[in-house]
Design a protein around this motif. Structure first.
Motif, PDB file in Angstrom:
ATOM      1  N   PHE A   1       0.778  -1.223  -0.050  1.00 56.48           N
ATOM      2  CA  PHE A   1      -0.035   0.129  -0.005  1.00 56.48           C
ATOM      3  C   PHE A   1       0.682   1.234  -0.116  1.00 56.48           C
ATOM      4  O   PHE A   1       0.438   2.409  -0.130  1.00 56.48           O
ATOM      5  CB  PHE A   1      -1.078  -0.203   1.157  1.00 56.48           C
ATOM      6  CG  PHE A   1      -2.386  -0.653   0.944  1.00 56.48           C
ATOM      7  CD1 PHE A   1      -2.375  -1.387  -0.270  1.00 56.48           C
ATOM      8  CD2 PHE A   1      -3.300  -0.577   2.037  1.00 56.48           C
ATOM      9  CE1 PHE A   1      -3.669  -2.124  -0.498  1.00 56.48           C
ATOM     10  CE2 PHE A   1      -4.388  -1.418   1.510  1.00 56.48           C
ATOM     11  CZ  PHE A   1      -4.576  -1.913   0.703  1.00 56.48           C
TER      12      PHE A   1
ATOM     13  N   ALA B   1       3.320   0.279  -4.157  1.00 55.98           N
ATOM     14  CA  ALA B   1       1.834  -0.122  -4.873  1.00 55.98           C
ATOM     15  C   ALA B   1       1.987   0.216  -6.358  1.00 55.98           C
ATOM     16  O   ALA B   1       1.832  -0.717  -7.204  1.00 55.98           O
ATOM     17  CB  ALA B   1       1.087   1.174  -4.567  1.00 55.98           C
TER      18      ALA B   1
ATOM     19  N   LEU C   1      -8.347  -1.671  -3.768  1.00 54.58           N
ATOM     20  CA  LEU C   1      -7.237  -1.851  -2.551  1.00 54.58           C
ATOM     21  C   LEU C   1      -7.868  -3.072  -2.030  1.00 54.58           C
ATOM     22  O   LEU C   1      -9.302  -3.093  -1.616  1.00 54.58           O
ATOM     23  CB  LEU C   1      -7.563  -0.662  -1.721  1.00 54.58           C
ATOM     24  CG  LEU C   1      -7.065   0.885  -2.416  1.00 54.58           C
ATOM     25  CD1 LEU C   1      -7.099   1.877  -1.145  1.00 54.58           C
ATOM     26  CD2 LEU C   1      -5.673   0.564  -2.771  1.00 54.58           C
TER      27      LEU C   1
ATOM     28  N   THR D   1      -2.214   5.686  -0.867  1.00 59.28           N
ATOM     29  CA  THR D   1      -2.223   4.629  -1.570  1.00 59.28           C
ATOM     30  C   THR D   1      -3.190   4.778  -3.135  1.00 59.28           C
ATOM     31  O   THR D   1      -2.743   4.576  -4.111  1.00 59.28           O
ATOM     32  CB  THR D   1      -2.925   3.181  -1.070  1.00 59.28           C
ATOM     33  OG1 THR D   1      -2.373   3.333   0.041  1.00 59.28           O
ATOM     34  CG2 THR D   1      -2.836   2.077  -1.919  1.00 59.28           C
TER      35      THR D   1
END
Length: 270
Positions: free
Chosen positions: A78, A83, A104, A116
């Protein structure tokens, strides 16, 4: 196949979930599903099967733009740098230049959702991601996420034994897609007398009734189906409709039974 339209994007109402499908079994399942007519595939970094899903899609001969492809970023990835790197790796495994929807996988208490989603928006701006969304988010967490990105979908556990009335109302109000995983409660619906009775009236199974109930609420359903028979059966839900009374009878089966819970004491209704 029926489609659900959100913000100009048409999403097949029924997809193939691939949780717990790995190796050759996953590749074969996805290839078979695509041959049957499935055009909505769901995977995740945490499922450890993106490579098999990508191989099946490449082998199928189905044009990439005909498939609504979904994957999820796992919480360990994250942070902003992780990411972006992890999504590029997912694209490599999936043998594609883009995914239609990137989620997510769970809310995080360690990395701010702003960080994120900021990384995902950059990927979206670059064309690697068509839409961003969330999974396993409560109503208030969806509102928080919407401060930082245009949330296209929220994927949650949803079946006749677990009401998602608050999220469904929110999805309709805010025009995002609600997607149901474990839509047949991991097979538990097959023994339900109410669903069996309704199914017999239509020449359908209890599982088909549960899936039809979700689709008629304008919810996408992504049942995992390890067997060819179940993949065929799950797809056969578009030639009948439940009456208002039957829809209400299915809804009345709610008993708050949650099959997937991280055990962190969260208030799912908040």
């Amino acid at each position: 196949m029926e489609h659900l339209e959100r913000r100009g994007t048409r999403v097949p109402a029924l997809g193939l979930g691939t949780w717990e499908l790995r190796g050759d079994a996953c590749t074969e399942a996805v290839e078979h599903a695509l041959a049957l007519g499935y055009r909505h595939l769901d995977t995740a970094q945490g499922y450890d099967n993106e490579e098999q899903v990508g191989l099946a899609l490449a082998r199928s001969g189905v044009p990439r733009d005909a498939v609504f492809l979904v994957t999820k970023v796992k919480p360990a990835n994250f942070s902003r740098l992780r990411a972006a790197k992890s999504v590029r790796e997912s694209l490599r495994k999936l043998r594609t230049d883009y995914v239609d929807l990137l989620l997510l996988h769970w809310p995080s208490s360690e990395v701010p959702v702003e960080e994120t989603l900021g990384a995902l928006r950059e990927l979206q701006d670059g064309g690697a991601v068509r839409h961003v969304g969330v999974s396993n988010f409560t109503p208030s967490q969806v509102l928080e996420a919407r401060r930082y990105a245009d949330v296209f979908a929220n994927q949650v556990e949803y079946h006749p034994y677990l009401s998602q009335a608050r999220l469904l109302a929110q999805a309709r109000e805010l025009d995002y897609l609600l997607t149901a995983y474990s839509p047949v409660a991991r097979g538990k619906v097959s023994k339900d007398p109410t669903l069996r009775e309704i199914g017999e009236a239509h020449g359908k199974t209890p599982g088909q009734v549960a899936l039809r109930w979700l689709v008629q609420q304008r919810v996408a359903a992504i049942p995992k189906a390890a067997s060819a028979e179940n993949r065929e059966r799950n797809l056969d839900i578009f030639d009948f409709a439940l009456s208002e009374e039957e829809m209400a009878r299915v809804a009345a089966l709610d008993r708050g039974e949650r099959l997937v819970d991280p055990g962190d004491g969260r208030d799912w209704e908040r």
